[in-house]
Scaffold this motif. Structure first.
Motif, PDB file in Angstrom:
ATOM      1  N   PRO A 158       0.805  -1.228   0.000  1.00 22.15           N
ATOM      2  CA  PRO A 158       0.000   0.000   0.000  1.00 22.15           C
ATOM      3  C   PRO A 158       0.838   1.280   0.000  1.00 22.15           C
ATOM      4  O   PRO A 158       1.867   1.359   0.673  1.00 22.15           O
ATOM      5  CB  PRO A 158      -0.804  -0.111   1.303  1.00 22.15           C
ATOM      6  CG  PRO A 158      -0.875  -1.563   1.585  1.00 22.15           C
ATOM      7  CD  PRO A 158       0.421  -2.137   1.093  1.00 22.15           C
ATOM      8  N   ASP A 160       0.177   5.757  -0.160  1.00 25.28           N
ATOM      9  CA  ASP A 160      -0.830   6.828  -0.146  1.00 25.28           C
ATOM     10  C   ASP A 160      -0.574   7.827  -1.265  1.00 25.28           C
ATOM     11  O   ASP A 160      -0.981   8.970  -1.203  1.00 25.28           O
ATOM     12  CB  ASP A 160      -0.850   7.537   1.213  1.00 25.28           C
ATOM     13  CG  ASP A 160       0.439   8.300   1.485  1.00 25.28           C
ATOM     14  OD1 ASP A 160       1.437   8.090   0.760  1.00 25.28           O
ATOM     15  OD2 ASP A 160       0.446   9.122   2.428  1.00 25.28           O
ATOM     16  N   GLN A 280      -6.537   2.509  -6.217  1.00 24.09           N
ATOM     17  CA  GLN A 280      -5.410   1.884  -5.498  1.00 24.09           C
ATOM     18  C   GLN A 280      -5.844   1.497  -4.085  1.00 24.09           C
ATOM     19  O   GLN A 280      -5.583   0.384  -3.623  1.00 24.09           O
ATOM     20  CB  GLN A 280      -4.235   2.870  -5.396  1.00 24.09           C
ATOM     21  CG  GLN A 280      -3.226   2.751  -6.505  1.00 24.09           C
ATOM     22  CD  GLN A 280      -1.983   3.619  -6.294  1.00 24.09           C
ATOM     23  OE1 GLN A 280      -1.404   4.038  -7.272  1.00 24.09           O
ATOM     24  NE2 GLN A 280      -1.553   3.884  -5.080  1.00 24.09           N
ATOM     25  N   ASN A 281      -6.506   2.438  -3.402  1.00 24.62           N
ATOM     26  CA  ASN A 281      -6.925   2.163  -2.019  1.00 24.62           C
ATOM     27  C   ASN A 281      -7.900   0.996  -1.957  1.00 24.62           C
ATOM     28  O   ASN A 281      -7.787   0.122  -1.095  1.00 24.62           O
ATOM     29  CB  ASN A 281      -7.552   3.423  -1.395  1.00 24.62           C
ATOM     30  CG  ASN A 281      -6.504   4.482  -1.119  1.00 24.62           C
ATOM     31  OD1 ASN A 281      -5.312   4.172  -0.999  1.00 24.62           O
ATOM     32  ND2 ASN A 281      -6.928   5.726  -1.033  1.00 24.62           N
ATOM     33  N   PHE A 284      -5.860  -2.184  -2.561  1.00 23.39           N
ATOM     34  CA  PHE A 284      -5.043  -2.585  -1.408  1.00 23.39           C
ATOM     35  C   PHE A 284      -5.916  -3.161  -0.299  1.00 23.39           C
ATOM     36  O   PHE A 284      -5.553  -4.140   0.348  1.00 23.39           O
ATOM     37  CB  PHE A 284      -4.224  -1.397  -0.879  1.00 23.39           C
ATOM     38  CG  PHE A 284      -3.111  -0.974  -1.805  1.00 23.39           C
ATOM     39  CD1 PHE A 284      -2.231  -1.917  -2.340  1.00 23.39           C
ATOM     40  CD2 PHE A 284      -2.932   0.357  -2.158  1.00 23.39           C
ATOM     41  CE1 PHE A 284      -1.194  -1.542  -3.195  1.00 23.39           C
ATOM     42  CE2 PHE A 284      -1.901   0.748  -3.011  1.00 23.39           C
ATOM     43  CZ  PHE A 284      -1.033  -0.207  -3.532  1.00 23.39           C
ATOM     44  N   GLU A 285      -7.082  -2.568  -0.100  1.00 24.74           N
ATOM     45  CA  GLU A 285      -7.999  -3.075   0.917  1.00 24.74           C
ATOM     46  C   GLU A 285      -8.450  -4.497   0.559  1.00 24.74           C
ATOM     47  O   GLU A 285      -8.402  -5.403   1.388  1.00 24.74           O
ATOM     48  CB  GLU A 285      -9.202  -2.115   1.042  1.00 24.74           C
ATOM     49  CG  GLU A 285     -10.131  -2.430   2.195  1.00 24.74           C
ATOM     50  CD  GLU A 285      -9.424  -2.550   3.548  1.00 24.74           C
ATOM     51  OE1 GLU A 285      -8.481  -1.765   3.797  1.00 24.74           O
ATOM     52  OE2 GLU A 285      -9.792  -3.455   4.328  1.00 24.74           O
ATOM     53  N   LYS A 288      -5.963  -7.415   0.991  1.00 25.37           N
ATOM     54  CA  LYS A 288      -5.771  -7.952   2.339  1.00 25.37           C
ATOM     55  C   LYS A 288      -6.720  -9.109   2.605  1.00 25.37           C
ATOM     56  O   LYS A 288      -6.435  -9.973   3.430  1.00 25.37           O
ATOM     57  CB  LYS A 288      -6.038  -6.845   3.385  1.00 25.37           C
ATOM     58  CG  LYS A 288      -4.910  -5.858   3.535  1.00 25.37           C
ATOM     59  CD  LYS A 288      -5.166  -4.941   4.741  1.00 25.37           C
ATOM     60  CE  LYS A 288      -5.249  -3.504   4.301  1.00 25.37           C
ATOM     61  NZ  LYS A 288      -5.842  -2.610   5.303  1.00 25.37           N
TER      62      LYS A 288
END
Ligand SMILES: [Zn+2]
Length: 294
Positions: A158, A160, A280-281, A284-285, A288
């Motif tokens: 991840p 930012d 992207q966020n 990445f979430e 997981k």
């Protein structure tokens, strides 16, 4: 040969001078290293968190151009673009892929691992300082595999921030006719030398451009699509590809402006891009908990 118009020269001289200008009370410098700490905060806000990382190299450029040619040219283009569409420009960076020129004097070829680590830590540090949208502006053809790979591997963990790669974009519609074969005009040849004649004419030794051959020696016979690292040395062992001697300010003027405007368009597109970081966020979430991905 048609001479560039006085207006186009005036515009280039003005934009070149502006790119070199230090911060003034009237405006913020686009140069990261020229800003005070307080002004840096304002600069990041004005840039809407968009920063440029112009990426050059130290390598031989035929018999007539300086070792830092790509660094000098890419910074000229990036700094002028940032003047037109504000962005913060990172200092001189030339830690790229250039193993194929290690047999020539003046080449600085950092190891593969260090190239990636330096670049990752550089973009991490830029982002920690507010550059959440980083455009790596490539000025060196030897980075053409490295940079998309680097950008692709930003999905490893991840972040930012978002990394974008601006490729070399110097030709376009309406371009003046070339005098040499565009297929082998690849390094210190007509196009590149022409751009150098605009960016740093004082460093171009056009009278030396014919001292070596930039012809394709074509010493490897392999099928298209079959790659091997020695391909460049097999074709251009003098680290010279093309004919620098036929370069002109007219072509340089066109290609430099085309390049600058491509970077300006990219800065605008990146400032407007709200999707990349959101996606992207989300990615990445989900990465997981892949079993929960709908
Ligand atoms: Zn070059």
């Amino acid at each position: 040969m048609r001479k560039p118009s006085l207006l186009s020269i005036a515009v280039l001289v003005a934009s070149s001078a502006a790119a070199q200008a230090p911060a003034t009370q009237a405006g913020l410098s686009v140069h990261w290293e020229e800003l005070t700490a307080a002004d840096f905060r304002s600069a990041i806000a004005r840039a809407q968190s968009t920063c440029l990382l112009p990426f050059g190299i130290m390598e031989k450029h035929g018999p007539h151009l300086p070792l830092g040619n790509d660094l000098l040219n890419v910074r000229f283009a990036a700094l002028n673009a940032a003047q037109q569409e504000y962005a913060v420009v990172f200092p001189e960076y030339y830690f790229g892929q250039i193993f194929e020129a290690k047999h020539e004097p003046g080449t600085v070829a950092y190891s593969r691992g260090l190239q990636l680590q330096m670049l990752q830590e550089t973009t991490d540090e830029m982002a920690r300082n507010g550059c959440k949208k980083i455009i790596i502006v490539n000025g060196h053809g030897g980075n053409n595999s490295l940079l998309p790979f680097f950008a692709q591997t930003q999905l490893e963990a991840p972040h930012d921030y978002v990394v974008y790669v601006q490729g070399l974009a110097r030709s376009g519609p309406g371009e003046p006719k070339h005098k040499s074969n565009p297929a082998t005009d690849m390094h210190a040849g007509e196009s590149e030398t022409s751009v150098s004649m605009i960016a740093r004419p004082d460093l171009v030794h056009l009278d030396r451009a014919s001292q070596e051959s930039g012809a394709d020696q074509a010493r490897l016979k392999l099928p298209e699509g079959l790659y091997t690292g020695i391909w460049w040395y097999a074709r251009f062992p003098n680290h010279y590809a093309g004919e620098g001697a036929v370069a002109s300010k007219e072509l340089g003027d066109f290609e430099t402006k085309t390049w600058i405007s491509a970077i300006v368009q990219s800065i605008r597109a990146v400032k407007a891009d709200q999707e990349s970081l959101r996606l992207q966020n989300e990615f990445f979430e989900r990465s997981k908990h892949p079993l929960n991905t709908p």
